[in-house]
Scaffold this motif. Structure first.
Motif, PDB file in Angstrom:
ATOM      1  N   SER A  17     -65.008  51.629  70.868  1.00  0.00           N
ATOM      2  CA  SER A  17     -65.381  52.368  69.658  1.00  0.00           C
ATOM      3  C   SER A  17     -64.191  52.562  68.729  1.00  0.00           C
ATOM      4  O   SER A  17     -64.346  52.576  67.514  1.00  0.00           O
ATOM      5  N   THR A  18     -62.977  52.663  69.258  1.00  0.00           N
ATOM      6  CA  THR A  18     -61.805  52.804  68.387  1.00  0.00           C
ATOM      7  C   THR A  18     -61.274  51.456  67.941  1.00  0.00           C
ATOM      8  O   THR A  18     -60.585  51.367  66.945  1.00  0.00           O
ATOM      9  N   GLN A  20     -63.092  48.948  66.918  1.00  0.00           N
ATOM     10  CA  GLN A  20     -63.939  48.329  65.915  1.00  0.00           C
ATOM     11  C   GLN A  20     -63.305  48.442  64.538  1.00  0.00           C
ATOM     12  O   GLN A  20     -62.701  49.438  64.205  1.00  0.00           O
ATOM     13  N   VAL A  21     -63.466  47.395  63.753  1.00  0.00           N
ATOM     14  CA  VAL A  21     -62.952  47.377  62.393  1.00  0.00           C
ATOM     15  C   VAL A  21     -64.130  47.546  61.458  1.00  0.00           C
ATOM     16  O   VAL A  21     -65.109  46.828  61.544  1.00  0.00           O
ATOM     17  N   GLN A  22     -64.020  48.511  60.570  1.00  0.00           N
ATOM     18  CA  GLN A  22     -65.097  48.751  59.616  1.00  0.00           C
ATOM     19  C   GLN A  22     -64.816  47.971  58.341  1.00  0.00           C
ATOM     20  O   GLN A  22     -63.722  48.023  57.812  1.00  0.00           O
ATOM     21  N   SER A  23     -65.825  47.256  57.883  1.00  0.00           N
ATOM     22  CA  SER A  23     -65.637  46.495  56.651  1.00  0.00           C
ATOM     23  C   SER A  23     -66.006  47.352  55.458  1.00  0.00           C
ATOM     24  O   SER A  23     -66.792  48.279  55.563  1.00  0.00           O
ATOM     25  N   LYS A  24     -65.416  47.023  54.328  1.00  0.00           N
ATOM     26  CA  LYS A  24     -65.728  47.662  53.054  1.00  0.00           C
ATOM     27  C   LYS A  24     -66.199  46.573  52.110  1.00  0.00           C
ATOM     28  O   LYS A  24     -65.659  45.473  52.105  1.00  0.00           O
ATOM     29  N   THR A  25     -67.205  46.871  51.315  1.00  0.00           N
ATOM     30  CA  THR A  25     -67.747  45.894  50.383  1.00  0.00           C
ATOM     31  C   THR A  25     -67.219  46.172  48.986  1.00  0.00           C
ATOM     32  O   THR A  25     -67.095  47.320  48.579  1.00  0.00           O
ATOM     33  N   LYS A  60     -66.236  41.169  51.619  1.00  0.00           N
ATOM     34  CA  LYS A  60     -66.020  42.207  52.616  1.00  0.00           C
ATOM     35  C   LYS A  60     -64.525  42.239  52.876  1.00  0.00           C
ATOM     36  O   LYS A  60     -63.877  41.188  52.923  1.00  0.00           O
ATOM     37  N   TYR A  62     -61.387  43.925  55.368  1.00  0.00           N
ATOM     38  CA  TYR A  62     -61.044  44.581  56.621  1.00  0.00           C
ATOM     39  C   TYR A  62     -59.561  44.898  56.597  1.00  0.00           C
ATOM     40  O   TYR A  62     -58.754  44.092  56.135  1.00  0.00           O
ATOM     41  N   ASP A 119     -58.641  52.011  52.454  1.00  0.00           N
ATOM     42  CA  ASP A 119     -57.928  52.724  53.512  1.00  0.00           C
ATOM     43  C   ASP A 119     -56.512  52.186  53.737  1.00  0.00           C
ATOM     44  O   ASP A 119     -56.038  52.094  54.854  1.00  0.00           O
TER      45      ASP A 119
END
Length: 150
Positions: A17-18, A20-25, A60, A62, A119
């Motif tokens: 869970s830590t 994971q990389v969250q993508s931004k659009t 996207k 990352y 981020d």
């Protein structure tokens, strides 16, 4: 034994869970009406939610490291002209194992709003001109960009 299995499962779950990389659009302009710099990134709009403009591409992003950004976009959404801008040739003519680079012809400065949205530390706001690794996986263009402080 059950406690050991539960502990291992909890540890693995917290790791994944830590990790994971969250993508931004966002929308990106690599060349077009908004800038006339040649090849490379020339504008990112983090507030745009659609891709109605022909000069802006849905991407996207990352955060790979403190100053490393990965941009991903669909190859199939690139026109032949855009394919030439990214690869110096049409996508269909790229050979397996060929080394590809994204060319940034001039320095680019990210604005504070974009850095915060993506981020990133606001100190790393410059994308210097040069060649950046580009690869294609599963019909996705993946560009790794390194940002600098100066």
């Amino acid at each position: 034994m059950i406690k050991l299995l539960i502990s291992i499962a909890a540890l693995l779950l917290s790791f994944f869970s830590t990790a994971q990389v969250q993508s931004k659009t966002a929308q990106a302009n690599f060349n077009g009406k908004l800038c006339d710099i040649g090849r490379g990134l020339c504008n990112i709009d983090t507030t745009a939610t659609n891709n109605k403009s022909t000069s802006m591409k849905a991407i996207k992003t990352y955060k790979k490291a403190q100053n490393t950004m990965v941009i991903e976009m669909d190859v199939l959404n690139l026109s032949k002209e855009e394919q030439h801008k990214f690869f110096d040739k049409e996508y269909s003519k790229i050979t397996a194992g060929e080394r590809l680079y994204f060319i940034q012809e001039v320095d680019y400065e990210f604005d504070l709003k974009t850095l915060l949205y993506l981020d990133f530390d606001y100190h790393y706001k410059y994308l210097k001109k040069g060649e950046y690794p580009l690869e294609i996986k599963d019909n996705k263009v993946i560009i790794t960009l390194t940002l600098t402080k100066e």
